[in-house]
Design a protein around this motif. Structure first.
Motif, PDB file in Angstrom:
ATOM      1  N   LEU A   8       1.021  -1.247  -0.193  1.00 50.57           N
ATOM      2  CA  LEU A   8       0.112  -0.028  -0.024  1.00 50.57           C
ATOM      3  C   LEU A   8       0.828   1.269  -0.007  1.00 50.57           C
ATOM      4  N   ILE A   9       0.427   2.185  -0.494  1.00 51.68           N
ATOM      5  CA  ILE A   9       1.073   3.600  -0.507  1.00 51.68           C
ATOM      6  C   ILE A   9       0.426   4.430   0.353  1.00 51.68           C
ATOM      7  N   PHE A  10       1.120   5.297   1.028  1.00 48.20           N
ATOM      8  CA  PHE A  10       0.660   6.099   2.193  1.00 48.20           C
ATOM      9  C   PHE A  10       0.872   7.457   1.423  1.00 48.20           C
ATOM     10  N   ARG A  11      -0.371   7.925   1.091  1.00 46.20           N
ATOM     11  CA  ARG A  11      -0.221   9.178   0.024  1.00 46.20           C
ATOM     12  C   ARG A  11      -1.464  10.049   0.296  1.00 46.20           C
ATOM     13  N   TYR A  12      -1.316  11.182  -0.041  1.00 49.39           N
ATOM     14  CA  TYR A  12      -2.187  12.485   0.291  1.00 49.39           C
ATOM     15  C   TYR A  12      -3.354  12.539  -0.502  1.00 49.39           C
ATOM     16  N   ASP A  13      -4.625  12.345   0.124  1.00 46.85           N
ATOM     17  CA  ASP A  13      -5.990  12.356  -0.625  1.00 46.85           C
ATOM     18  C   ASP A  13      -6.262  13.965  -0.636  1.00 46.85           C
ATOM     19  N   GLU A  14      -6.272  14.350  -1.801  1.00 39.93           N
ATOM     20  CA  GLU A  14      -7.043  16.016  -1.984  1.00 39.93           C
ATOM     21  C   GLU A  14      -8.177  15.939  -1.474  1.00 39.93           C
ATOM     22  N   ASP A  15      -9.063  15.230  -1.598  1.00 44.09           N
ATOM     23  CA  ASP A  15     -10.550  15.302  -1.297  1.00 44.09           C
ATOM     24  C   ASP A  15     -10.716  15.612   0.253  1.00 44.09           C
ATOM     25  N   LEU A  16      -9.736  14.722   1.009  1.00 42.13           N
ATOM     26  CA  LEU A  16      -9.872  14.613   2.405  1.00 42.13           C
ATOM     27  C   LEU A  16      -8.913  15.572   3.218  1.00 42.13           C
ATOM     28  N   GLY A  17      -7.705  15.709   2.390  1.00 43.52           N
ATOM     29  CA  GLY A  17      -6.960  17.016   2.983  1.00 43.52           C
ATOM     30  C   GLY A  17      -5.847  16.261   3.936  1.00 43.52           C
ATOM     31  N   TYR A  18      -5.771  14.919   3.819  1.00 41.29           N
ATOM     32  CA  TYR A  18      -4.696  14.317   4.691  1.00 41.29           C
ATOM     33  C   TYR A  18      -4.216  13.218   3.898  1.00 41.29           C
ATOM     34  N   LYS A  19      -3.007  12.633   4.503  1.00 35.19           N
ATOM     35  CA  LYS A  19      -2.498  11.290   4.026  1.00 35.19           C
ATOM     36  C   LYS A  19      -3.249  10.181   4.599  1.00 35.19           C
ATOM     37  N   ARG A  20      -3.403   9.162   3.695  1.00 41.20           N
ATOM     38  CA  ARG A  20      -4.117   7.749   4.166  1.00 41.20           C
ATOM     39  C   ARG A  20      -3.282   6.410   3.219  1.00 41.20           C
ATOM     40  N   TYR A  21      -3.231   5.189   3.576  1.00 42.91           N
ATOM     41  CA  TYR A  21      -3.020   4.231   2.958  1.00 42.91           C
ATOM     42  C   TYR A  21      -4.078   3.961   1.862  1.00 42.91           C
ATOM     43  N   MET A  22      -3.788   3.833   0.636  1.00 36.46           N
ATOM     44  CA  MET A  22      -4.457   3.811  -0.378  1.00 36.46           C
ATOM     45  C   MET A  22      -4.007   2.869  -1.495  1.00 36.46           C
ATOM     46  N   ASN A  23      -4.958   2.459  -2.171  1.00 36.09           N
ATOM     47  CA  ASN A  23      -4.582   1.590  -3.392  1.00 36.09           C
ATOM     48  C   ASN A  23      -3.660   2.292  -4.336  1.00 36.09           C
ATOM     49  N   MET A  24      -2.977   1.722  -5.253  1.00 41.86           N
ATOM     50  CA  MET A  24      -2.040   2.237  -6.148  1.00 41.86           C
ATOM     51  C   MET A  24      -2.018   1.318  -7.411  1.00 41.86           C
ATOM     52  N   PRO A  25      -2.496   1.550  -8.459  1.00 45.00           N
ATOM     53  CA  PRO A  25      -2.746   0.920  -9.646  1.00 45.00           C
ATOM     54  C   PRO A  25      -0.949   0.451 -10.023  1.00 45.00           C
ATOM     55  N   PHE A  26      -1.111  -0.884 -10.613  1.00 43.97           N
ATOM     56  CA  PHE A  26       0.416  -1.557 -11.223  1.00 43.97           C
ATOM     57  C   PHE A  26       1.301  -1.445 -10.078  1.00 43.97           C
ATOM     58  N   THR A  27       1.063  -1.672  -8.955  1.00 42.94           N
ATOM     59  CA  THR A  27       2.064  -2.001  -7.847  1.00 42.94           C
ATOM     60  C   THR A  27       1.660  -3.358  -7.245  1.00 42.94           C
ATOM     61  N   THR A  28       0.651  -4.196  -7.718  1.00 40.42           N
ATOM     62  CA  THR A  28       0.358  -5.620  -7.197  1.00 40.42           C
ATOM     63  C   THR A  28       1.070  -6.422  -8.056  1.00 40.42           C
ATOM     64  N   TYR A  29       1.155  -7.327  -7.097  1.00 41.31           N
ATOM     65  CA  TYR A  29       2.123  -8.751  -7.561  1.00 41.31           C
ATOM     66  C   TYR A  29       1.489  -9.341  -8.625  1.00 41.31           C
ATOM     67  N   GLN A  30       2.111  -9.989  -9.689  1.00 44.29           N
ATOM     68  CA  GLN A  30       1.378 -10.987 -10.570  1.00 44.29           C
ATOM     69  C   GLN A  30       0.822 -12.315 -10.305  1.00 44.29           C
ATOM     70  N   PHE A  31       1.865 -13.015  -9.515  1.00 42.50           N
ATOM     71  CA  PHE A  31       1.531 -14.315  -9.228  1.00 42.50           C
ATOM     72  C   PHE A  31       0.166 -14.562  -8.560  1.00 42.50           C
ATOM     73  N   PRO A  32      -0.425 -13.766  -7.833  1.00 44.57           N
ATOM     74  CA  PRO A  32      -1.727 -14.017  -7.146  1.00 44.57           C
ATOM     75  C   PRO A  32      -2.858 -13.879  -8.160  1.00 44.57           C
ATOM     76  N   TYR A  33      -2.581 -13.526  -9.476  1.00 44.00           N
ATOM     77  CA  TYR A  33      -3.747 -13.669 -10.260  1.00 44.00           C
ATOM     78  C   TYR A  33      -4.051 -15.038 -10.748  1.00 44.00           C
ATOM     79  N   ILE A  34      -3.011 -15.776 -10.512  1.00 37.80           N
ATOM     80  CA  ILE A  34      -3.019 -17.289 -11.242  1.00 37.80           C
ATOM     81  C   ILE A  34      -3.070 -18.250 -10.186  1.00 37.80           C
TER      82      ILE A  34
END
Length: 320
Positions: free
Chosen positions: A214-240
């Protein structure tokens, strides 16, 4: 990986919009739900809804594509099914989730009868491709808007057209531009460079062995940081793999680097040479921001990605 840093979370939980009236659950899409026990996470995951595509296209419906992000999946669907939309299009969901969905819907035999396939990609290449995608979008801005902020609602009166285009085309391109701007904003909320981006992922302490970091990133809508999903950082093997037994759930795992081999393999499995024909006729996707991934890494970054995606690298025998 220490026990303290291992958590099961909903990172990269994908949603797949089926029609214009369907609403996104934006909070679910952006925010990670944490589970300390794998059993609790699996129970939650089994109960999350999946939706089959509304498409009535059933061409080559005896084969099932498990779509791992950034592995050429959109093109592969077109070559295989003759269209991106297909009856078996569920978006980016793992084979385990799909298996559980079919079982819950009384379709276990249907799932078992499919010839299932996926494509994997060199992790160093995949991460650079994902970074480019979110930072610059998948196309250049080919239609310019005079609106200062492209996140404003679409207005056909402010679009400058260099050629005569339909309103639908202009609207679609505007949305691509909007998505590109959003991607740039998201990337800036994480890091100002690709190296910083890699470092942020590497330094994440919220790790799901079956999903990613998970990425700890700033949410502009809320105005603070939180752990959020980030596309394309997931592992590949769990898909199969089966999340409970780690049994391989697909019949064929192709490699992005040998894409043509998968095309010919699927043509042989289906007996449908139009797959090869579609592939040969297509314009291969070349990014407008094409820079080979090996030009983007220094030694520290190479080692960090090697650690982040260690399991993929070992399972699929990749190296830098």
């Amino acid at each position: 990986m220490s026990e303290e840093t291992t958590q099961y979370h909903s990172a990269n939980f994908p949603q797949f919009k089926r029609d214009e009236t369907e609403k996104w659950d934006k909070d679910l899409a952006k925010t990670a739900m944490m589970f300390n026990k794998k059993e609790d996470w699996l129970t939650w995951l089994k109960n999350q809804p999946l939706k089959r595509s509304f498409s009535e296209n059933k061409h080559n419906s005896n084969i099932f594509h498990v779509h791992i992000p950034k592995t050429g999946g959109i093109s592969l669907k077109y070559y295989t099914y003759g269209d991106v939309q297909h009856y078996n299009n569920f978006g980016h969901h793992s084979a385990w989730r799909l298996k559980e969905w079919f079982k819950a819907e009384g379709g276990e035999e249907e799932w078992n009868n499919y010839y299932k396939f996926a494509v994997v990609r060199n992790p160093w290449d995949l991460l650079w491709s994902g970074y480019k995608y979110t930072k610059w979008g998948f196309n250049d801005f080919v239609i310019k808007s005079s609106t200062p902020n492209l996140l404003q609602p679409y207005n056909p009166q402010i679009i400058e057209q260099q050629t005569l285009l339909s309103e639908d085309h202009v609207r679609q391109q505007h949305q691509k531009n909007v998505n590109a701007v959003k991607g740039q904003r998201d990337n800036r909320s994480i890091a100002n460079s690709f190296k910083e981006y890699v470092e942020v992922i590497f330094n994440s302490k919220q790790i799901n062995p079956f999903s990613g970091r998970l990425i700890f990133r700033y949410d502009e809508d809320l105005g603070y940081k939180r752990y959020m999903n980030m596309p394309f950082t997931t592992y590949q093997f769990p898909y199969i793999v089966d999340y409970e037994t780690e049994e391989i759930l697909v019949d064929h795992v192709g490699r992005f680097e040998n894409y043509k081999e998968t095309i010919y393999h699927l043509a042989e499995v289906t007996g449908d040479n139009s797959i090869i024909h579609n592939y040969n006729l297509s314009t291969k996707n070349v990014s407008a921001t094409e820079i080979h991934y090996k030009n983007m890494y220094d030694d520290d970054m190479i080692n960090m990605v090697g650690e982040i995606y260690r399991e993929d690298i070992l399972r699929f025998n990749y190296d830098y």
